[in-house]
Write an enzyme that holds these catalytic residues in place. Sequence first.
Site, PDB file in Angstrom:
ATOM      1  N   TYR A   1       0.143 -23.355  63.141  1.00  0.00           N
ATOM      2  CA  TYR A   1       1.431 -23.425  63.836  1.00  0.00           C
ATOM      3  C   TYR A   1       1.278 -23.808  65.305  1.00  0.00           C
ATOM      4  O   TYR A   1       2.258 -23.857  66.037  1.00  0.00           O
ATOM      5  CB  TYR A   1       2.158 -22.079  63.746  1.00  0.00           C
ATOM      6  CG  TYR A   1       2.765 -21.829  62.399  1.00  0.00           C
ATOM      7  CD1 TYR A   1       1.962 -21.647  61.292  1.00  0.00           C
ATOM      8  CD2 TYR A   1       4.139 -21.765  62.225  1.00  0.00           C
ATOM      9  CE1 TYR A   1       2.505 -21.413  60.045  1.00  0.00           C
ATOM     10  CE2 TYR A   1       4.687 -21.541  60.981  1.00  0.00           C
ATOM     11  CZ  TYR A   1       3.864 -21.360  59.901  1.00  0.00           C
ATOM     12  OH  TYR A   1       4.407 -21.132  58.664  1.00  0.00           O
TER      13      TYR A   1
ATOM     14  N   LYS B   1      -9.023 -16.295  54.469  1.00  0.00           N
ATOM     15  CA  LYS B   1      -9.689 -17.141  53.468  1.00  0.00           C
ATOM     16  C   LYS B   1     -11.059 -17.479  54.054  1.00  0.00           C
ATOM     17  O   LYS B   1     -11.430 -18.657  54.226  1.00  0.00           O
ATOM     18  CB  LYS B   1      -8.833 -18.395  53.203  1.00  0.00           C
ATOM     19  CG  LYS B   1      -9.305 -19.241  52.041  1.00  0.00           C
ATOM     20  CD  LYS B   1      -8.870 -18.727  50.691  1.00  0.00           C
ATOM     21  CE  LYS B   1      -9.454 -19.572  49.578  1.00  0.00           C
ATOM     22  NZ  LYS B   1      -9.234 -19.017  48.240  1.00  0.00           N
TER      23      LYS B   1
ATOM     24  N   ASP C   1      -5.526 -15.364  48.388  1.00  0.00           N
ATOM     25  CA  ASP C   1      -5.034 -15.593  47.016  1.00  0.00           C
ATOM     26  C   ASP C   1      -5.047 -14.293  46.212  1.00  0.00           C
ATOM     27  O   ASP C   1      -4.071 -13.958  45.527  1.00  0.00           O
ATOM     28  CB  ASP C   1      -5.803 -16.726  46.304  1.00  0.00           C
ATOM     29  CG  ASP C   1      -7.283 -16.762  46.637  1.00  0.00           C
ATOM     30  OD1 ASP C   1      -7.738 -15.964  47.477  1.00  0.00           O
ATOM     31  OD2 ASP C   1      -8.001 -17.586  46.056  1.00  0.00           O
TER      32      ASP C   1
ATOM     33  N   ASP D   1       3.263 -15.835  57.447  1.00  0.00           N
ATOM     34  CA  ASP D   1       4.595 -16.414  57.215  1.00  0.00           C
ATOM     35  C   ASP D   1       4.911 -16.405  55.722  1.00  0.00           C
ATOM     36  O   ASP D   1       5.985 -15.968  55.287  1.00  0.00           O
ATOM     37  CB  ASP D   1       4.610 -17.852  57.765  1.00  0.00           C
ATOM     38  CG  ASP D   1       6.021 -18.408  57.850  1.00  0.00           C
ATOM     39  OD1 ASP D   1       6.986 -17.636  57.687  1.00  0.00           O
ATOM     40  OD2 ASP D   1       6.155 -19.624  58.074  1.00  0.00           O
TER      41      ASP D   1
END
Length: 363
Positions: A125, A192, A226, A250
């Site tokens: 972002y 991740k 995930d 988000d």
Amino acid sequence: MAKHTVTLIPGDGIGIETSAAMQRVVEASGAEIEWEIAEAGASMVEACGTPLPDSTIEAVRRNGVAIKGPVTTPVGEGFRSVNVALRQALDLYVCLRPVLSIPGAGGRYDDVDLVIVRENSEDLYAGIEFEEGADETRELIEFCRSAQAGAIRPDSGISIKPVSVTATRNIVRYAFEYALEHGRSKVTAVHKANIMKHTDGLFLRVAREVAKRYEGRIEFDDRIIDAFCMNMVIDPTQFDVIVFPNLYGDIASDLGAGLVGGLGIAPGANIGDGCAVFEAVHGSAPDIAGKNLANPTAEILSAAMMLDHLGETACASRIRKAVCQVYAEGAVLTADIRKATGSTHAAASCTEFTDALVAALTS
Ligand code: NAD
């Protein structure tokens, strides 16, 4: 009770309706607020040439507290997100989004009570992007090739994902301090790091370092994004305070909202050291804007967070109690909640729902 001056940015789409509803409910709670209206959004581009006039940023800075409706951001073109620009201009580095079951709201679980703490200033972002085919993009692709950093196809667009030690330390520390202050027992860091070693890997490493300082007081664990998503859907009650880099936070916010009844009831806040801007998780909902169909609960619960921030905790509690009462009674609920609960009862308009809340607060 002291009178507080708050900047109100109604925004676009359903923001006009939900902001008006929020003002009525805050007034009925007994809170003494003087609203200073400031504009931002797609409608300002024609009038001022920018969706975020400097005067709006200045108003928030002056008052230190604002509540904002959603702002439409063109997809894939046009002006950059006003939300991102506002967060960057005011250094609102924390995005705080409680996910709480409201009995009667049609959530998939009755007992969710967790808090999403999202880093709000960097990651994908940051808005550092290189357009496909541009000279700088070609140079960047050539640099990556010559530095043996990896091959990028020549017809690529590129977004940069910066994740710093400083911002990570700040957000993780905020998550732990929030947990201590609010009697929570665990912080989970989501990442991740198995794939993005220098960004998410850094996030995890710094989170572990910060966690050490809270050992024995607040538990800490981590999840890969995930697996986290699957675990959230299967059993969200296993989470307490969850800290994320910007993008995953988000996405997880909408996932959390979906588990407790939808975007219509999900509040939030953007917090910095000098200013705080309260706003619902949802967007401007162009599909229902102007039709008096929107559910104002998310903005109203954001206002309750704002009142807590201002020290008006009794007014905030009264609002939350009235919301719970109206949902528990189930007679006057907006269309999104009727749908979530599978009810065939007639849906209330935004105005009718607000009337019911005001009645619950003033009876
Ligand atoms: P959205 O949140 O506006 O809408 C998604 C779906 O949820 C729609 O079907 C909508 O009708 C429904 N919905 C959302 N809020 C609701 C409410 N309060 N009551 C009842 N139903 C509600 O998401 P979108 O359609 O992806 O985005 C629309 C615009 O909003 C885009 O321009 C996007 O960039 C912007 N946006 C702004 C913010 C913000 O300003 N904070 C946040 C998210 C999206």
